[in-house]
Write a protein that holds these residues in place. Structure first.
Motif, PDB file in Angstrom:
ATOM      1  N   GLY A  43       4.959   7.403   9.252  1.00 62.56           N
ATOM      2  CA  GLY A  43       4.343   6.092   9.119  1.00 62.56           C
ATOM      3  C   GLY A  43       3.810   5.629  10.466  1.00 62.56           C
ATOM      4  N   TYR A  65      -4.618  -7.517   6.246  1.00 64.08           N
ATOM      5  CA  TYR A  65      -4.972  -6.409   5.352  1.00 64.08           C
ATOM      6  C   TYR A  65      -6.415  -5.969   5.616  1.00 64.08           C
ATOM      7  N   ASP A  89      -1.401  -2.001  10.992  1.00 66.59           N
ATOM      8  CA  ASP A  89      -0.642  -1.122  10.110  1.00 66.59           C
ATOM      9  C   ASP A  89      -1.626  -0.397   9.195  1.00 66.59           C
ATOM     10  N   ARG A  91      -1.104   2.042   7.032  1.00 64.85           N
ATOM     11  CA  ARG A  91      -0.498   2.731   5.903  1.00 64.85           C
ATOM     12  C   ARG A  91      -1.002   2.175   4.564  1.00 64.85           C
ATOM     13  N   LEU A  92      -0.703   2.914   3.490  1.00 66.57           N
ATOM     14  CA  LEU A  92      -1.158   2.565   2.147  1.00 66.57           C
ATOM     15  C   LEU A  92      -2.670   2.289   2.175  1.00 66.57           C
ATOM     16  N   ALA A  96       0.936  -2.009   5.013  1.00 72.15           N
ATOM     17  CA  ALA A  96       2.209  -2.135   4.308  1.00 72.15           C
ATOM     18  C   ALA A  96       3.071  -3.238   4.909  1.00 72.15           C
ATOM     19  N   THR A 176      -2.425  -3.320  -3.987  1.00 77.50           N
ATOM     20  CA  THR A 176      -1.622  -2.749  -2.898  1.00 77.50           C
ATOM     21  C   THR A 176      -0.253  -3.412  -2.818  1.00 77.50           C
ATOM     22  N   SER A 177      -0.148  -4.661  -3.274  1.00 78.34           N
ATOM     23  CA  SER A 177       1.141  -5.348  -3.236  1.00 78.34           C
ATOM     24  C   SER A 177       2.188  -4.609  -4.064  1.00 78.34           C
ATOM     25  N   ASP A 179       2.203  -1.315  -4.491  1.00 81.24           N
ATOM     26  CA  ASP A 179       2.552  -0.152  -3.672  1.00 81.24           C
ATOM     27  C   ASP A 179       3.575  -0.525  -2.600  1.00 81.24           C
ATOM     28  N   VAL A 180       3.400  -1.716  -2.011  1.00 84.17           N
ATOM     29  CA  VAL A 180       4.336  -2.178  -0.984  1.00 84.17           C
ATOM     30  C   VAL A 180       5.728  -2.354  -1.579  1.00 84.17           C
ATOM     31  N   MET A 183       7.207   1.092  -2.271  1.00 82.58           N
ATOM     32  CA  MET A 183       7.528   1.775  -1.022  1.00 82.58           C
ATOM     33  C   MET A 183       8.779   1.184  -0.368  1.00 82.58           C
TER      34      MET A 183
END
Length: 283
Positions: A43, A65, A89, A91-92, A96, A176-177, A179-180, A183
Motif C-alpha cells: 500500500g 479523492y 493516497d 490506493r483503490l 482509501a 469506492t466507499s 471498497d474502503v 478493505m
C-alpha cells in the motif's frame, strides 16, 4: 497500452495493480522531489515537501479523492510561503482515506515526524488540513500529533455511514466507499459499518486537543456523511477546545468553491493571528 508478463519456474506469482507513471529519472515521483513510500502490503502513500522559508508553521495538506494519481493542493499551499507537506493516497480508485494496517499508518506518521525533525519544529508548530477525503486524513492523524490547528472542508468522518449511504441516498455516487469498507473491515454488513465508524472515534476520544484549534466548513445536507460536524462537536463536549464552524447549504459536492474560499480564509487567519505571518497572494 498493453502489458505482457512472462513468468518462469515454480511457485505462486501474485500480480498487483499495474500503474503507468512517467519517469523523472530519479528526480522524484509525479513532481520533482516527490517521494513514494510503500508498506509491507505494498500500500502506497506519496508525499512532497517544500521547505518554503523554513519558518513555522509546517502546513500539512492531505489530498482529497482523486482518480488521477498525483498531488493536490500544490499551488494552494505554495501561495502561503510557509513550509508545506503534501500527502496523497493512490490506493483503490481515488484513495482509501489514509487508513491501513499498523505498518501503513506508522509509515505515514513517520513521514510527518521526519519533516518536523528536518525543520526543527514541534507538533504545535504544525497546521493539518484537508478537504473531503483529505479532511478525514487530517483529523485521523491529528489525534496522534496534536497540532496547533486542524482546518477541514466538508469532512467525511463516519466512513461506515459514507459506505452505507451508497445504497440508500446516492446509488452509484461514490462506489469506492464500499471498497474502503471491505478493505478496512473485511465486509459490508452493519457490524462492519459500525466498526469503521468507530475507528476514528476511538482515537479522537482519547486524544489531547487542549491546545488545538479546529476550523470546519461543512455542507448542511451532506449526502455522504450528514452528521460529521455534529458528531465531532458531541465528541468534543466537555473539553475546553476552540471550534470555528461554517455551514453551507447543499449536498457534499455542491458549492465546492464556497468551501474552498472559507478553508483558505481560515488558514490565512491562523497564519496571521497565531504565527504573525503576513500572507499575500504570492505568499
Amino acid at each position: 497500452m498493453s502489458v505482457q508478463i512472462f513468468v518462469k519456474g515454480r511457485g505462486r506469482a501474485e500480480i498487483g495493480p499495474i500503474h503507468h507513471r512517467s519517469s523523472r529519472l530519479g528526480a522524484g515521483q509525479f513532481l520533482p522531489g516527490g517521494q513514494r513510500t510503500a508498506a509491507s502490503d505494498r500500500g502506497e502513500v506519496i508525499h512532497y515537501f517544500d521547505p518554503g522559508d523554513c519558518r513555522p508553521p509546517l502546513m500539512v495538506y492531505f489530498s482529497g479523492y482523486r482518480t488521477a494519481e498525483g498531488f493536490e493542493g500544490n499551488m494552494m499551499m505554495r501561495s502561503f510561503g510557509t513550509p508545506f507537506l503534501l500527502l496523497a493516497d493512490p490506493r483503490l480508485e481515488g484513495g482509501a482515506f489514509y487508513l491501513g494496517e499498523k505498518d501503513y499508518e506508522e509509515r505515514l506518521a513517520a513521514i510527518i515526524d521526519s519533516t518536523l525533525e528536518t525543520l526543527g519544529f514541534s507538533p504545535d508548530q504544525m497546521v493539518m488540513s484537508g478537504l473531503s477525503m483529505g479532511a478525514f486524513g487530517a483529523l485521523y492523524y491529528s489525534c496522534r500529533f496534536h497540532p496547533h490547528a486542524v482546518v477541514l472542508g466538508k469532512p467525511l468522518i463516519n466512513l461506515g455511514h459514507v459506505a452505507a449511504n451508497e445504497r440508500r441516498l446516492r446509488p452509484g455516487g461514490f462506489p469506492t466507499s464500499l471498497d474502503v469498507l471491505r478493505m478496512a473491515e473485511g465486509g459490508l454488513e452493519p457490524e462492519h459499518v459500525q466498526r469503521l465508524n468507530d475507528r476514528i472515534w476511538r482515537r479522537f476520544d482519547t486524544a489531547d486537543f487542549r491546545d488545538t484549534v479546529f476550523a470546519v466548513a461543512y455542507m448542511k445536507q451532506d449526502d455522504y456523511d450528514g452528521s460529521a460536524y455534529e458528531d465531532m462537536l458531541r465528541h468534543l463536549e466537555g473539553r475546553q477546545i476552540t471550534v470555528v464552524g461554517k455551514g453551507l447549504d447543499g449536498r457534499h459536492n455542491d458549492n465546492t468553491s464556497g468551501i474552498v474560499s472559507w478553508f483558505m480564509s481560515q488558514l490565512t487567519r491562523i497564519l496571521r493571528q497565531d504565527f504573525k505571518r503576513e500572507v499575500t497572494k504570492n505568499g
